[in-house]
Design a protein around this motif. Structure first.
Motif, short mmCIF file in Angstrom:
data_model
loop_
_atom_site.label_atom_id
_atom_site.label_comp_id
_atom_site.label_asym_id
_atom_site.label_seq_id
_atom_site.Cartn_x
_atom_site.Cartn_y
_atom_site.Cartn_z
N GLY A 15 16.31 11.10 -3.39
CA GLY A 15 16.78 12.09 -4.36
C GLY A 15 17.45 13.30 -3.76
N THR A 16 17.22 13.58 -2.46
CA THR A 16 17.72 14.84 -1.91
C THR A 16 18.55 14.70 -0.65
N ARG A 17 18.77 13.48 -0.17
CA ARG A 17 19.56 13.32 1.05
C ARG A 17 20.92 13.99 0.90
N GLY A 61 6.20 8.03 -1.55
CA GLY A 61 6.64 9.27 -2.21
C GLY A 61 7.67 10.00 -1.37
N ARG A 62 7.50 9.97 -0.05
CA ARG A 62 8.47 10.60 0.84
C ARG A 62 9.82 9.89 0.72
N LEU A 63 9.80 8.57 0.53
CA LEU A 63 11.04 7.80 0.36
C LEU A 63 11.76 8.26 -0.91
N LEU A 64 11.01 8.50 -2.00
CA LEU A 64 11.64 8.98 -3.24
C LEU A 64 12.31 10.33 -3.01
N ASP A 109 8.92 15.86 -7.72
CA ASP A 109 7.59 15.92 -7.11
C ASP A 109 6.59 15.06 -7.86
N ALA A 110 6.65 15.08 -9.19
CA ALA A 110 5.73 14.28 -10.00
C ALA A 110 5.97 12.80 -9.80
N VAL A 111 7.25 12.40 -9.74
CA VAL A 111 7.59 10.98 -9.53
C VAL A 111 7.14 10.53 -8.14
N ALA A 112 7.37 11.38 -7.13
CA ALA A 112 6.96 11.03 -5.77
C ALA A 112 5.45 10.82 -5.69
N GLU A 113 4.70 11.69 -6.37
CA GLU A 113 3.24 11.56 -6.38
C GLU A 113 2.81 10.31 -7.14
N ASN A 119 0.85 -1.18 0.00
CA ASN A 119 0.00 0.00 0.00
C ASN A 119 0.89 1.24 0.00
N PRO A 120 1.39 1.65 -1.19
CA PRO A 120 2.33 2.76 -1.28
C PRO A 120 1.83 4.06 -0.65
N ALA A 121 0.54 4.36 -0.81
CA ALA A 121 0.01 5.61 -0.26
C ALA A 121 0.07 5.61 1.26
N LYS A 122 -0.34 4.50 1.88
CA LYS A 122 -0.31 4.40 3.34
C LYS A 122 1.11 4.47 3.87
N ALA A 123 2.05 3.85 3.14
CA ALA A 123 3.45 3.84 3.57
C ALA A 123 4.17 5.13 3.19
N ASN A 124 3.49 5.98 2.41
CA ASN A 124 4.05 7.26 1.95
C ASN A 124 5.39 7.02 1.24
#
Length: 244
Positions: A27-29, A20-23, A128-132, A13-18
């Protein structure tokens, strides 16, 4: 002893696990190597078009440049930039005020991007688009961490994002097979984190068809062997020669 480290996880469940935040994290660490912004296929800007019109008046011979022919056939931002840069490199542009202004305002030669994500093509990636996209994915999203010891990464040339990008691209067919995803539906993103002791990539994999995608303990081991065999190919070849 040389060794590759391979850790896998997945999210039903990608949305529940968020995810997008992982992406965004990948990408920005702080330790991520930020890459060039990639090929921008969007239409050239009005400013670029006006500048090119001025360039052609001042340097009519530039119509013969291959960069101009590329721009003429496909007037994207990237082709416009390539043509303008070619004119700057090959001509005395000091008399053209607009071009001088462009030189002063354009990004540096390195053209460092705002994030470090890379994928199968060099098209520009909108983080942002990829994360979404990942967050709203209806199927399973797989994540892997592939790392090397610092001394191995330095010796084998895996101390930069380009080497890791090439590694994944060389093995994309096998990557799709390991995830039970048709190659035409495979989507992946990765980022290289140049950590002190274990340089590594975070690799996110999923299918454009939400019904596809699965891994097992065996396919995880297959992927580990796949990447290890590629990374240490030259050393294995030397060992084989010595044993022979």
């Amino acid at each position: 002893m040389a060794k590759i480290f391979f850790t896998s996880n997945y999210y039903k469940n990608p949305a529940k696990a968020n995810t997008g935040r992982l992406l965004r994290y990948i990408g920005t660490r702080e330790s991520v190597e930020k890459l060039p912004t990639g090929i921008d296929h969007s239409p050239s800007t009005v400013r670029q078009q006006r500048l090119i019109a001025e360039v052609l008046k001042s340097f009519p011979h530039s119509r013969e440049y291959v960069e101009y022919k590329n721009y003429e056939s496909d007037s994207t931002k990237s082709n416009a930039t390539n043509f303008i840069n070619a004119v700057i490199a090959r001509n005395d542009v000091s008399r053209l005020d607009k071009l001088v202004s462009y030189i002063a305002e354009r990004p540096g030669v390195e053209k460092i991007g705002s994030h470090g994500l890379f994928s199968q093509t060099d098209d520009k990636i909108d983080l942002d688009a990829v994360a979404e996209e990942v967050n709203s994915h209806g199927g399973i999203v797989f994540t892997h961490i592939i790392s090397l010891r610092r001394e191995d990464a330095e010796r084998l040339g895996y101390n930069n994002a380009q080497a890791w990008k090439d590694l994944v691209r060389r093995n994309v067919t096998e990557l799709a097979e390991a995830h039970s995803i048709n190659l035409s539906n495979l989507q992946w993103y990765a980022g290289f984190h140049n950590k002190d002791h274990h340089p590594h990539i975070h690799l996110v994999v999923y299918s454009k068809d939400g019904k596809q995608g699965w891994i097992t303990k065996k396919t995880i081991q297959d992927m580990r062997r796949l990447f290890a065999g590629d990374v240490f190919h030259n050393e294995q070849y030397k060992l084989f020669q010595m044993e022979t």
